[in-house]
Design an enzyme around this catalytic site. Structure first.
Site, PDB file in Angstrom:
ATOM      1  N   SER A 222      72.055 -11.500   7.328  1.00  0.00           N
ATOM      2  CA  SER A 222      71.601 -11.395   8.708  1.00  0.00           C
ATOM      3  C   SER A 222      71.255 -12.774   9.269  1.00  0.00           C
ATOM      4  O   SER A 222      72.099 -13.656   9.302  1.00  0.00           O
ATOM      5  CB  SER A 222      70.418 -10.428   8.784  1.00  0.00           C
ATOM      6  OG  SER A 222      70.088 -10.138  10.112  1.00  0.00           O
TER       7      SER A 222
ATOM      8  N   ASP B 230      73.133 -12.388  16.332  1.00  0.00           N
ATOM      9  CA  ASP B 230      72.872 -13.040  15.043  1.00  0.00           C
ATOM     10  C   ASP B 230      74.157 -13.061  14.207  1.00  0.00           C
ATOM     11  O   ASP B 230      75.181 -12.511  14.612  1.00  0.00           O
ATOM     12  CB  ASP B 230      71.702 -12.374  14.320  1.00  0.00           C
ATOM     13  CG  ASP B 230      72.007 -10.971  13.830  1.00  0.00           C
ATOM     14  OD1 ASP B 230      72.993 -10.372  14.297  1.00  0.00           O
ATOM     15  OD2 ASP B 230      71.258 -10.468  12.969  1.00  0.00           O
TER      16      ASP B 230
END
Length: 571
Positions: free
Chosen positions: A151, A311
């Protein structure tokens, strides 16, 4: 190596003597012989498989991300998939990866271990967003999924997340089954693996192509709340700056925006291409204003109405909006969530598509503002524990019972999902919906900041904040545990003269939710704060929320609550 504990020393030695471990890995470990603290950290435990999977620093060792820890996890996951009840014939698993160091290698390694177990690995040939993996599991009727990503963690990290046949991350009871299977893998010799050539020849390694990309883009575009408005020209009037922050969002976000008619889309050129070092930002996290520095510069040059950032694995979306004075204001996850809930439900209502049994799902640390907006439109609101896997689980419950129709789900940490095509948060649909909202309100002469102010006036001035303390290594784990114990056994009775009404200890399994190490304190004035150790990082998070009579009142209340709680934590 004498300063290392005996258990760690034995583990290091077992790796050095293991014929299944390659020489390069052994050389990396030998080079650390004069660094006992580093060796201790690399081997004091097995890299923990949580409900989301694995996440850690890349390197050799049992507490690191490498082909061996991933191989062992894959062997356990393969056993889990082979024991699953779904369907007859060969089992299949879809695999995707992001732009991080070793992501392609770890994805291929995962595929070859699955193939070694007779499971068809359907592998994307290059980086793809996490939500597309969730979609593809469902679209291809697979038995599970894997995505290699960490992530928005720093560049030295990578991770391994696993998904069930519904396309959702494993919830605790599923994860426990996988963990038990992984524990049975005592030696790397138990990891079954084919070569790439063998896997391809036997039809156990299948490379996915354009068909899945197009199906995903079409499905996301179809979640538009008012496509007619966009096609009539509203989309062309909005100036958008988008940054994928060197991650997987670049192509899919642009593809869907293009399908919806947005023509004034400017990409931040320095952040457009994949970069495992994320070299233009301190952290590739759209929750942080610093990540938008370049986007804001470009936005000023092109007169952008809205800046959007995703992201690295494109499951979180952050937005920055230009106000009436031409200044750019970053929206929090809760603010974006409230705007999206209001826009989506208002459009569905206007077009007669709002289901009578509609439901919005949020997490226990997400603001109540979006929930109150949803109730205003007649929807039922459900709370889950933190983590989109629980929202996905609720979606499955609704689909099975038919009692509720899922409309929208979100969490304060910038994760949103509209539509039933996936079971994980999706920055692509969030990007397109917030662009659509900007287009709709621009036609009325409003910015999203104006809309937010209107919502505050109607529903109350909500304000939220998040703080965290990072405590790395073995000592950090103990400190976080001690902190939770102290607050659990000696909770405050009042803060700043305001009585604490209730302590919710979610480790007891409240409201039918799974047990989780989370404490939430409700205050008499309607404010609350929450303590939650992260499940994937060496940190503890503190959530704060207040409701004021004005922006200034809410900000003052929030600062007072935050300062008081963090001062008690320091004690």
């Amino acid at each position: 190596m004498s300063e290392i504990s005996k258990s760690v020393l034995d583990k290091v030695q077992s790796w050095l003597e293991d014929p299944f471990i390659d020489e390069e890995t052994k050389q990396e470990l030998r080079a650390l012989e004069q660094n006992p603290a580093e060796l201790e950290d690399r081997f004091y435990r097995e890299l923990e498989f949580g409900t989301g999977g694995l996440r850690g620093v890349i390197g050799a060792g049992s507490n690191r991300m490498n082909r061996y820890t991933i191989g062992r996890a894959n062997q356990g996951f393969a056993e889990y998939i082979l024991n699953s009840k779904k369907g007859e014939g060969r089992k299949s698993v879809v695999i995707a990866h992001d732009s991080r160091h070793f992501s392609p290698e770890f994805a291929l390694e995962s595929a070859l271990v699955l193939a070694g177990n007779g499971i068809v690995a359907k592998l994307f040939p290059s980086l793809r967003p996490t939500p597309q993996l969730s979609f593809a599991v469902r679209h291809l009727n697979a038995d599970g999924g894997i995505v290699i990503t960490a992530s928005h963690n720093p560049p030295e990290y990578n991770g391994y997340k696993v998904y069930n046949a519904e396309g959702g991350q494993l919830v605790p009871h599923e994860a426990e089954e996988v963990i038990a299977k992984i524990r049975d893998v005592q030696s790397f010799s138990q990891v079954k693996r084919l070569t790439q050539e063998e896997a391809e020849a036997q039809g156990l390694l299948v490379w996915l192509g354009e068909e899945v990309d197009e199906a995903f883009a079409e499905t996301v575009a179809a979640t538009s709340a008012n496509r007619k408005l966009l096609e009539e020209g509203a989309a062309k009037d909005v100036v958008i700056v988008y940054t994928p922050l060197h991650g997987t969002g670049n192509l899919p976000v642009r593809r869907v925006l293009n399908k919806l008619g947005f023509t004034q889309v400017h990409i931040v050129p320095e952040q457009e291409q994949p970069d495992a070092e994320f070299s233009t930002v301190k952290s590739p996290n759209p929750e942080e204003r610093e990540a938008f520095t370049m986007a804001i510069e470009l936005g000023r040059r092109v007169g952008a109405d809205i800046l959007i950032g995703t992201d690295p694995d494109a499951d979180r979306m952050g937005a920055v909006v230009r106000d009436k004075n031409g200044e750019y204001e970053i929206l929090t996850g809760n603010q974006s969530g409230a705007i999206l809930v209001n826009y989506l439900l208002s459009q569905l209502k206007a077009t007669g598509k709002l289901p009578a049994n509609g439901a919005v799902v949020k997490t226990i640390v997400t603001s109540e503002m979006g929930a109150n907006i949803a109730r205003h439109y007649g929807l039922t609101v459900f709370n889950t524990l933190t983590g989109f896997k629980y929202i996905g689980e609720k979606m499955n419950e609704f689909a099975a019972s038919g009692e509720y129709t899922y409309v929208f789900g979100y969490e304060e940490s910038y994760g949103y999902l509209a539509g039933n095509y996936a079971r994980d948060k999706d920055a692509i649909v969030a990007s397109t919906l917030i662009a659509e909202a900007a287009a709709y309100y621009k036609q009325q002469g409003k910015t999203l900041i104006d809309v937010l102010e209107e919502l505050y006036r109607e529903f109350g001035y909500y304000r939220e904040a998040l703080s965290s303390l990072t405590m790395k290594g073995k000592d950090g784990v103990a400190k976080i545990s001690g902190l939770m114990t102290a607050w659990r056994t000696n909770p405050p009775q009042e803060l700043n003269g305001i009585r604490v009404d209730k302590m919710l200890d979610y480790s007891l399994g409240l409201d039918g939710l799974p047990k989780e190490n989370v404490l939430k304190f409700l205050l008499e004035d309607g404010s609350w704060f929450c303590l939650r150790p992260s499940g994937t990082e060496p940190k503890i998070k503190f959530y704060f929320a207040v409701k004021g009579t004005s922006n200034e009142d809410a900000k003052a209340r929030l600062k007072s609550l935050q300062d008081t709680v963090l001062a008690k934590v320091e004690e």
